[in-house]
Design a protein around this motif. Structure first.
Motif, PDB file in Angstrom:
ATOM      1  N   THR A  81       0.533  11.496   3.416  1.00  3.45           N
ATOM      2  CA  THR A  81       0.132  12.283   4.586  1.00  3.45           C
ATOM      3  C   THR A  81       0.668  13.702   4.446  1.00  3.45           C
ATOM      4  O   THR A  81       1.876  13.890   4.232  1.00  3.45           O
ATOM      5  CB  THR A  81       0.686  11.669   5.886  1.00  3.45           C
ATOM      6  OG1 THR A  81       0.293  10.294   5.972  1.00  3.45           O
ATOM      7  CG2 THR A  81       0.166  12.422   7.100  1.00  3.45           C
TER       8      THR A  81
ATOM      9  N   SER B 190      -5.681   4.130  -3.886  1.00  8.64           N
ATOM     10  CA  SER B 190      -6.431   2.944  -4.320  1.00  8.64           C
ATOM     11  C   SER B 190      -5.510   1.961  -5.041  1.00  8.64           C
ATOM     12  O   SER B 190      -5.762   0.757  -5.061  1.00  8.64           O
ATOM     13  CB  SER B 190      -7.581   3.353  -5.243  1.00  8.64           C
ATOM     14  OG  SER B 190      -7.087   4.040  -6.390  1.00  8.64           O
TER      15      SER B 190
ATOM     16  N   THR C 138      -4.680   6.553   2.013  1.00  4.49           N
ATOM     17  CA  THR C 138      -4.135   5.437   1.236  1.00  4.49           C
ATOM     18  C   THR C 138      -4.619   5.500  -0.210  1.00  4.49           C
ATOM     19  O   THR C 138      -5.814   5.690  -0.462  1.00  4.49           O
ATOM     20  CB  THR C 138      -4.562   4.090   1.848  1.00  4.49           C
ATOM     21  OG1 THR C 138      -4.097   4.026   3.197  1.00  4.49           O
ATOM     22  CG2 THR C 138      -3.978   2.927   1.060  1.00  4.49           C
TER      23      THR C 138
ATOM     24  N   GLN D 153      -1.812  -0.033  -5.659  1.00  2.87           N
ATOM     25  CA  GLN D 153      -0.691  -0.542  -4.885  1.00  2.87           C
ATOM     26  C   GLN D 153       0.568  -0.523  -5.743  1.00  2.87           C
ATOM     27  O   GLN D 153       0.497  -0.507  -6.973  1.00  2.87           O
ATOM     28  CB  GLN D 153      -0.966  -1.969  -4.398  1.00  2.87           C
ATOM     29  CG  GLN D 153      -2.028  -2.064  -3.312  1.00  2.87           C
ATOM     30  CD  GLN D 153      -2.087  -3.454  -2.708  1.00  2.87           C
ATOM     31  OE1 GLN D 153      -2.002  -4.456  -3.406  1.00  2.87           O
ATOM     32  NE2 GLN D 153      -2.241  -3.528  -1.392  1.00  2.87           N
TER      33      GLN D 153
ATOM     34  N   THR E 235       0.839  -1.197   0.000  1.00  3.41           N
ATOM     35  CA  THR E 235       0.000   0.000   0.000  1.00  3.41           C
ATOM     36  C   THR E 235       0.875   1.248   0.000  1.00  3.41           C
ATOM     37  O   THR E 235       1.986   1.253   0.538  1.00  3.41           O
ATOM     38  CB  THR E 235      -0.918   0.026   1.229  1.00  3.41           C
ATOM     39  OG1 THR E 235      -0.112  -0.065   2.416  1.00  3.41           O
ATOM     40  CG2 THR E 235      -1.898  -1.135   1.198  1.00  3.41           C
TER      41      THR E 235
ATOM     42  N   VAL F  59       0.783   5.252   1.070  1.00  3.88           N
ATOM     43  CA  VAL F  59       0.050   6.176   1.940  1.00  3.88           C
ATOM     44  C   VAL F  59       0.656   7.570   1.823  1.00  3.88           C
ATOM     45  O   VAL F  59       1.881   7.738   1.894  1.00  3.88           O
ATOM     46  CB  VAL F  59       0.087   5.704   3.404  1.00  3.88           C
ATOM     47  CG1 VAL F  59      -0.642   6.699   4.305  1.00  3.88           C
ATOM     48  CG2 VAL F  59      -0.550   4.320   3.528  1.00  3.88           C
TER      49      VAL F  59
END
Length: 320
Positions: A111, A123, A121, A125, A107, A109
């Motif tokens: 921030t 969608s 996160t 990968q 995943t 992410v």
């Protein structure tokens, strides 16, 4: 009269202060309302590319909205911080991937550092691909092996095998076999190669020679070109050698079934002469004829299993 005037004056003088307070409160409220968007949540929408080598170092572009240009952005891949992150605009992030495990999808992410309590996160990968070339882990025979016991000096073995650190494409493997005669061989020194085919599955391949490997020879095997299923190629060729000692020279020989099973006569005599314990040279078959032609049971066109042949040797026959 003085009382009323004083009260009136106080009320009149407080109006400007009230207006000022209201103005300040209005400004503060407006600022607070507007600053609700000062540290927004990021809105990542896409990522390219979505895969890269397990070693890391892939530059990934993340697009979206409300990326924090003032305080910066943190990007993680499978929980690991990106090697570097830049935010050229509120709609774009450039991140360099850390290392990972081949075949694993992780995943991603994002921030905003101004609002660290709200990680978002993607969608999509990110998938780590195999970037490690295969290595040779074992070969059979092992390097330096000397074979001294065997049943047939003309057919000691006909294959070698090589194992790798991971599954490989057997069609990519090249195997070259150089042949030289050992010091104990009775024939003249020679250099040559041995042809054959390579087959295999999984993490190992087998080279099967077109001609049997025989005594009195050293074989040097070189393996190259092996590619794993991701296309990574063996970085350096791998070589190993083994030898098959020549048997002691014979002065008498009994014809074997394998000597005549394919063809009798001259072909059988050449096969016998080619044996390392005889002359190690098929072209010396006529010496066998010369040494045995006086025997009443000798027929050069038709040898028999178990038939005794004299093997002529010495200076009288031109030997050194």
């Amino acid at each position: 009269m003085n009382f009323f005037r004083t009260s009136f004056d106080l009320q009149a003088s407080s109006k400007p202060r009230n207006i000022a307070v209201l103005a300040v409160l209005t400004i503060v409220c407006a600022w607070m309302a507007g600053c609700a968007g000062c540290n927004p949540e990021p809105v990542p929408m896409g990522m390219n590319p979505t895969q890269g080598p397990e070693t890391g170092g892939t530059t990934v572009q993340i697009t979206g909205e409300k990326f924090d240009m003032k305080n910066g952005v943190t990007v993680t891949f499978g929980g690991q911080n990106a090697q570097s992150v830049t935010v050229p605009s509120e709609t774009q992030i450039t991140a360099v991937t850390p290392g990972g495990t081949a075949g694993q999808s992780v995943t991603v992410v994002v921030t905003n550092n101004g609002k660290p309590e709200v990680p978002v996160t993607l969608s999509q990968q990110f998938t780590y691909t195999d970037a490690t070339p295969p290595t040779v882990t074992m070969n059979t025979p092992t390097d330096g092996t000397v074979f001294s016991e065997y049943e047939d000096s003309l057919n000691v073995m006909n294959s070698v095998s090589v194992s790798f650190s991971e599954p490989i494409d057997s069609n990519s493997v090249a195997v070259d076999v150089a042949v030289t005669k050992t010091e104990d061989s009775m024939s003249e020194p020679m250099d040559g190669t041995l042809s054959g085919t390579v087959t295999g599955s999984g993490d190992s391949v087998t080279f099967t020679s077109d001609m049997p490997m025989r005594a009195g020879r050293m074989y040097t095997v070189t393996v190259s070109g092996a590619a794993d299923m991701a296309g990574n190629v063996l970085e350096n060729s791998h070589s190993f050698s083994f030898s098959i000692t020549s048997p002691e020279a014979l002065y008498k020989y009994h014809v074997q079934e394998e000597d005549i099973q394919e063809e009798n006569g001259e072909a059988a005599l050449k096969r016998i002469a080619a044996r390392p314990e005889i002359f190690d040279n098929p072209e010396m078959w006529e010496r066998l004829v010369a040494a045995n032609q006086d025997a009443y049971i000798f027929d050069r066109t038709k040898l028999r299993v178990g038939q005794l042949l004299i093997i002529p040797r010495g200076r009288a026959w031109g030997d050194k």
